[in-house]
Scaffold this motif. Structure first.
Motif, short mmCIF file in Angstrom:
data_model
loop_
_atom_site.label_atom_id
_atom_site.label_comp_id
_atom_site.label_asym_id
_atom_site.label_seq_id
_atom_site.Cartn_x
_atom_site.Cartn_y
_atom_site.Cartn_z
N ASP A 178 2.36 -1.08 10.14
CA ASP A 178 3.15 -2.02 10.11
C ASP A 178 3.92 -2.37 8.61
OD1 ASP A 178 4.02 -3.98 10.54
OD2 ASP A 178 2.64 -5.24 12.40
N PHE A 179 4.74 -2.23 8.99
CA PHE A 179 5.65 -3.05 7.68
C PHE A 179 5.78 -4.15 6.79
CE2 PHE A 179 9.84 -1.94 4.95
CZ PHE A 179 8.94 -1.66 3.85
N GLY A 180 5.50 -4.71 8.24
CA GLY A 180 5.85 -6.29 7.68
C GLY A 180 4.01 -6.87 7.06
N LYS A 181 2.85 -5.35 7.22
CA LYS A 181 1.37 -5.95 6.64
C LYS A 181 1.69 -5.04 5.26
CE LYS A 181 -0.35 -6.59 10.77
NZ LYS A 181 -2.04 -6.39 11.71
N VAL A 182 3.25 -4.56 4.67
CA VAL A 182 2.31 -3.86 2.97
C VAL A 182 2.81 -4.98 2.64
CG1 VAL A 182 3.74 -2.26 1.67
CG2 VAL A 182 3.11 -1.98 4.54
N LYS A 183 2.25 -4.78 1.39
CA LYS A 183 2.21 -5.81 -0.27
C LYS A 183 3.47 -5.04 -0.75
CE LYS A 183 -1.63 -9.10 1.58
NZ LYS A 183 -0.84 -8.85 2.13
N ASN A 222 11.01 8.09 9.52
CA ASN A 222 9.44 8.16 9.72
C ASN A 222 9.05 7.28 11.37
OD1 ASN A 222 8.25 9.14 7.20
ND2 ASN A 222 9.43 7.62 6.55
N LYS A 223 8.06 7.03 11.41
CA LYS A 223 7.65 6.01 12.77
C LYS A 223 6.85 4.23 12.39
CE LYS A 223 7.12 10.28 15.04
NZ LYS A 223 5.47 10.46 15.97
N ILE A 224 8.13 4.15 11.18
CA ILE A 224 7.51 2.68 10.74
C ILE A 224 8.13 1.51 11.31
CG2 ILE A 224 7.53 1.69 9.11
CD1 ILE A 224 7.96 4.11 7.25
N TYR A 225 7.27 0.59 11.98
CA TYR A 225 7.04 -0.54 12.76
C TYR A 225 7.73 -2.02 12.26
CZ TYR A 225 2.08 -0.19 13.65
OH TYR A 225 0.97 0.39 13.42
N GLY A 226 7.78 -2.96 12.88
CA GLY A 226 7.12 -4.20 12.41
C GLY A 226 9.12 -5.13 12.27
N HIS A 227 8.43 -5.71 11.10
CA HIS A 227 9.52 -5.87 10.60
C HIS A 227 9.25 -6.25 8.66
CE1 HIS A 227 6.47 -9.58 9.60
NE2 HIS A 227 6.87 -9.80 8.92
N LEU A 228 10.71 -6.42 8.44
CA LEU A 228 10.76 -6.20 7.08
C LEU A 228 10.18 -6.84 6.55
CD1 LEU A 228 14.82 -5.03 7.01
CD2 LEU A 228 12.45 -3.31 6.87
N PRO A 229 10.02 -6.49 5.04
CA PRO A 229 8.79 -8.40 4.70
C PRO A 229 9.83 -8.72 3.39
CG PRO A 229 8.08 -6.24 3.50
CD PRO A 229 8.63 -5.39 4.89
#
Length: 104
Positions: free
Chosen positions: A27-32, A46-53
């Motif tokens: 989940d890219f939205g959880k990456v700091k 890749n298979k990266i999901y979620g929203h953009l931070p």
């Protein structure tokens, strides 16, 4: 699936990150992400999901194409902060906003 902090954590002192063409799924939205204006980030194919931070607006060079991202692309305060074009965002699940089509 998992936590990408070991690769993209906010404590990393990195200016170039390229993890493209892998099978990463997180989940890219959880990456700091680090708040480094000179950061070059390529996580395409890749298979990266979620929203953009929101901090993504400060990234100098960005490629998140060919993933499963969704939501509105964050807008930077200064148009000169980045040079992102539509190609860098294409082929995602439901990503919208400039430079892609508007969100409805």
């Amino acid at each position: 699936m998992g936590d990408a902090s070991m690769l993209l954590g906010s404590t990393k002192v990195t200016t170039n990150i390229n993890i493209s063409w892998n099978q990463f799924a997180f989940d890219f939205g959880k990456v700091k992400l680090p708040k480094i204006r000179s950061l070059t980030l390529d996580v395409s194919h890749n298979k990266i999901y979620g929203h953009l931070p929101v901090v993504i607006e400060n990234v100098l060079s960005l490629n998140v194409s060919y993933n499963m991202l969704c939501g509105e692309i964050p807008k930077g305060d200064d148009e000169n902060n980045n040079d992102h074009d539509a190609y860098m965002y294409i082929h995602n699940k439901y990503l919208c906003g400039s430079p892609l089509s508007s969100c409805k």
